[in-house]
Motif scaffolding. Structure first.
Motif, PDB file in Angstrom:
ATOM      1  N   PRO A  41     -48.981  38.809  -4.678  1.00  0.00           N
ATOM      2  CA  PRO A  41     -48.945  37.340  -4.733  1.00  0.00           C
ATOM      3  C   PRO A  41     -48.069  36.784  -5.838  1.00  0.00           C
ATOM      4  N   SER A  42     -47.685  37.609  -6.809  1.00  0.00           N
ATOM      5  CA  SER A  42     -46.816  37.103  -7.867  1.00  0.00           C
ATOM      6  C   SER A  42     -45.436  36.742  -7.326  1.00  0.00           C
ATOM      7  N   THR A  43     -44.978  37.408  -6.255  1.00  0.00           N
ATOM      8  CA  THR A  43     -43.661  37.098  -5.687  1.00  0.00           C
ATOM      9  C   THR A  43     -43.595  35.644  -5.251  1.00  0.00           C
ATOM     10  N   ALA A  44     -44.530  35.242  -4.384  1.00  0.00           N
ATOM     11  CA  ALA A  44     -44.524  33.860  -3.881  1.00  0.00           C
ATOM     12  C   ALA A  44     -44.764  32.869  -5.007  1.00  0.00           C
ATOM     13  N   ALA A  45     -45.667  33.216  -5.936  1.00  0.00           N
ATOM     14  CA  ALA A  45     -45.988  32.286  -7.020  1.00  0.00           C
ATOM     15  C   ALA A  45     -44.781  32.034  -7.913  1.00  0.00           C
ATOM     16  N   ILE A  46     -44.032  33.082  -8.233  1.00  0.00           N
ATOM     17  CA  ILE A  46     -42.890  32.936  -9.142  1.00  0.00           C
ATOM     18  C   ILE A  46     -41.712  32.264  -8.446  1.00  0.00           C
ATOM     19  N   LEU A  47     -41.496  32.579  -7.171  1.00  0.00           N
ATOM     20  CA  LEU A  47     -40.441  31.887  -6.432  1.00  0.00           C
ATOM     21  C   LEU A  47     -40.764  30.397  -6.279  1.00  0.00           C
ATOM     22  N   ALA A  48     -42.035  30.075  -6.051  1.00  0.00           N
ATOM     23  CA  ALA A  48     -42.427  28.667  -5.946  1.00  0.00           C
ATOM     24  C   ALA A  48     -42.234  27.946  -7.275  1.00  0.00           C
ATOM     25  N   LEU A  49     -42.582  28.615  -8.357  1.00  0.00           N
ATOM     26  CA  LEU A  49     -42.371  28.041  -9.681  1.00  0.00           C
ATOM     27  C   LEU A  49     -40.891  27.761  -9.904  1.00  0.00           C
ATOM     28  N   ARG A 154     -47.753  37.392 -15.888  1.00  0.00           N
ATOM     29  CA  ARG A 154     -48.969  37.655 -15.117  1.00  0.00           C
ATOM     30  C   ARG A 154     -49.830  38.588 -15.947  1.00  0.00           C
ATOM     31  N   LEU A 155     -51.075  38.174 -16.113  1.00  0.00           N
ATOM     32  CA  LEU A 155     -51.989  38.831 -17.032  1.00  0.00           C
ATOM     33  C   LEU A 155     -53.217  39.362 -16.309  1.00  0.00           C
ATOM     34  N   PHE A 156     -53.803  40.384 -16.903  1.00  0.00           N
ATOM     35  CA  PHE A 156     -55.135  40.863 -16.512  1.00  0.00           C
ATOM     36  C   PHE A 156     -56.120  40.044 -17.347  1.00  0.00           C
ATOM     37  N   ASP A 157     -56.903  39.202 -16.678  1.00  0.00           N
ATOM     38  CA  ASP A 157     -57.847  38.344 -17.392  1.00  0.00           C
ATOM     39  C   ASP A 157     -59.182  39.087 -17.535  1.00  0.00           C
ATOM     40  N   PRO A 158     -59.587  39.438 -18.757  1.00  0.00           N
ATOM     41  CA  PRO A 158     -60.825  40.196 -18.936  1.00  0.00           C
ATOM     42  C   PRO A 158     -62.083  39.338 -18.838  1.00  0.00           C
ATOM     43  N   GLU A 159     -61.923  38.044 -18.549  1.00  0.00           N
ATOM     44  CA  GLU A 159     -63.075  37.139 -18.517  1.00  0.00           C
ATOM     45  C   GLU A 159     -63.289  36.530 -17.130  1.00  0.00           C
ATOM     46  N   ARG A 160     -63.033  37.307 -16.091  1.00  0.00           N
ATOM     47  CA  ARG A 160     -63.213  36.828 -14.720  1.00  0.00           C
ATOM     48  C   ARG A 160     -64.386  37.505 -14.017  1.00  0.00           C
ATOM     49  N   CYS A 203     -48.968  25.567 -22.179  1.00  0.00           N
ATOM     50  CA  CYS A 203     -49.410  26.669 -21.324  1.00  0.00           C
ATOM     51  C   CYS A 203     -50.346  26.197 -20.227  1.00  0.00           C
ATOM     52  N   THR A 204     -50.105  26.676 -19.028  1.00  0.00           N
ATOM     53  CA  THR A 204     -51.013  26.469 -17.912  1.00  0.00           C
ATOM     54  C   THR A 204     -51.346  27.843 -17.311  1.00  0.00           C
ATOM     55  N   VAL A 205     -52.555  27.966 -16.806  1.00  0.00           N
ATOM     56  CA  VAL A 205     -53.020  29.242 -16.249  1.00  0.00           C
ATOM     57  C   VAL A 205     -53.585  28.980 -14.860  1.00  0.00           C
ATOM     58  N   SER A 206     -53.196  29.819 -13.902  1.00  0.00           N
ATOM     59  CA  SER A 206     -53.705  29.673 -12.542  1.00  0.00           C
ATOM     60  C   SER A 206     -53.975  31.054 -11.947  1.00  0.00           C
ATOM     61  N   PRO A 207     -54.925  31.153 -11.018  1.00  0.00           N
ATOM     62  CA  PRO A 207     -55.194  32.443 -10.369  1.00  0.00           C
ATOM     63  C   PRO A 207     -53.948  32.977  -9.674  1.00  0.00           C
ATOM     64  N   CYS A 208     -53.763  34.287  -9.712  1.00  0.00           N
ATOM     65  CA  CYS A 208     -52.637  34.916  -9.019  1.00  0.00           C
ATOM     66  C   CYS A 208     -53.134  36.215  -8.391  1.00  0.00           C
ATOM     67  N   LEU A 219     -49.812  32.924 -16.268  1.00  0.00           N
ATOM     68  CA  LEU A 219     -49.684  32.006 -17.394  1.00  0.00           C
ATOM     69  C   LEU A 219     -48.228  31.538 -17.452  1.00  0.00           C
ATOM     70  N   VAL A 220     -48.027  30.240 -17.376  1.00  0.00           N
ATOM     71  CA  VAL A 220     -46.689  29.656 -17.482  1.00  0.00           C
ATOM     72  C   VAL A 220     -46.642  28.832 -18.758  1.00  0.00           C
ATOM     73  N   ALA A 221     -45.768  29.228 -19.660  1.00  0.00           N
ATOM     74  CA  ALA A 221     -45.600  28.540 -20.944  1.00  0.00           C
ATOM     75  C   ALA A 221     -44.231  27.858 -20.934  1.00  0.00           C
ATOM     76  N   GLU A 222     -44.218  26.532 -21.083  1.00  0.00           N
ATOM     77  CA  GLU A 222     -42.964  25.785 -21.008  1.00  0.00           C
ATOM     78  C   GLU A 222     -42.747  24.982 -22.275  1.00  0.00           C
ATOM     79  N   ARG A 223     -41.503  24.938 -22.688  1.00  0.00           N
ATOM     80  CA  ARG A 223     -41.152  24.178 -23.885  1.00  0.00           C
ATOM     81  C   ARG A 223     -41.415  22.694 -23.653  1.00  0.00           C
ATOM     82  N   GLY A 224     -41.863  21.996 -24.700  1.00  0.00           N
ATOM     83  CA  GLY A 224     -42.061  20.569 -24.625  1.00  0.00           C
ATOM     84  C   GLY A 224     -40.718  19.850 -24.511  1.00  0.00           C
TER      85      GLY A 224
END
Length: 225
Positions: A41-49, A154-160, A203-208, A219-224
């Motif tokens: 799912p990271s393929t579609a998510a990153i292309l959409a981003l 893309r991260l492994f979230d240990p709190e899910r 930073c914004t975080v969404s399921p992937c 996790l998408v981190a964007e400059r202000g």
């Protein structure tokens, strides 16, 4: 589609175009590249981003593996240039062969010590938690200094909850099969975001994890502005 365009690529045609570049690779790699791009799912998510952002510019892909995602970004026009780094020399060689003639540079590097190249976007998929615990925070600091526009991790979230328990069991099983004694110590997502936010990123975080039982988040981190 040049970098900066917002028209999304046709996924099937794009994956076929990327896979065709691995025609000279091993049978395993030829099968892996297409399957990974279709199923992860990271393929579609990153292309959409990339479409929403108007392109990712020069992308530094840390832990690029065989380079299939980097090449998908290039061939879709979502990146103007890619620099891929990976520890495994055989995979880097396959990425180089597949990227011949494109604005792509792939090199072998140890991410616990390598310098992160200056770029518009740092991309790192399923890599941070696999590094030694002591190397994770220093690498994040390097990413914060190298990325001019954004970092996409893309991260492994240990709190899910159950997802994290299942993912950890899978990681331990995989290491047992491979005889890999490395520890699995994923950072909390808030701990990953903290140094990026301190460096001026939002930073914004969404399921992937679409369709999988894994605890992967983007996790998408964007400059202000």
């Amino acid at each position: 589609m040049p970098d900066g365009a917002a028209t999304p690529p046709d996924p099937s045609a794009l994956i076929a175009a990327v896979a065709a570049r691995y025609a000279g690779a091993s049978r395993f790699t030829r099968g892996y590249v297409g399957s990974k791009l279709r199923r992860d799912p990271s393929t579609a998510a990153i292309l959409a981003l990339a479409g929403r952002a108007g392109g990712l510019g020069h992308v530094a892909d840390l832990g690029c593996g065989r380079g299939q995602l980097a090449l998908a970004l290039l061939l879709s026009g979502a990146a103007s240039r890619v620099t891929g780094l990976d520890y495994e020399g055989a995979k880097v060689a396959e990425a180089r062969a597949a990227g011949a003639g494109l604005a792509a540079d792939f090199a072998r590097a140890d991410l616990t010590a390598a310098e992160v190249p200056d770029c518009d976007t740092v991309l790192m998929v399923d890599v941070l938690y696999q590094l030694p615990e002591a190397a994770q925070a220093p690498l994040l600091a390097c990413i914060a200094g190298a990325a001019r526009r954004r970092a996409v991790l893309r991260l492994f979230d240990p709190e899910r909850g159950w997802r994290s328990r299942f993912g950890m069991a899978m990681e331990h099983a995989g290491r047992a099969i491979r005889g890999d004694g490395a520890a699995v110590r994923p950072m909390r997502v808030a701990e990953v975001a903290a140094p990026l936010e301190a460096a001026g990123f939002r930073c914004t975080v969404s399921p992937c994890w679409a369709g999988t039982p894994l605890p992967n988040v983007l996790l998408v981190a964007e400059r202000g502005a």
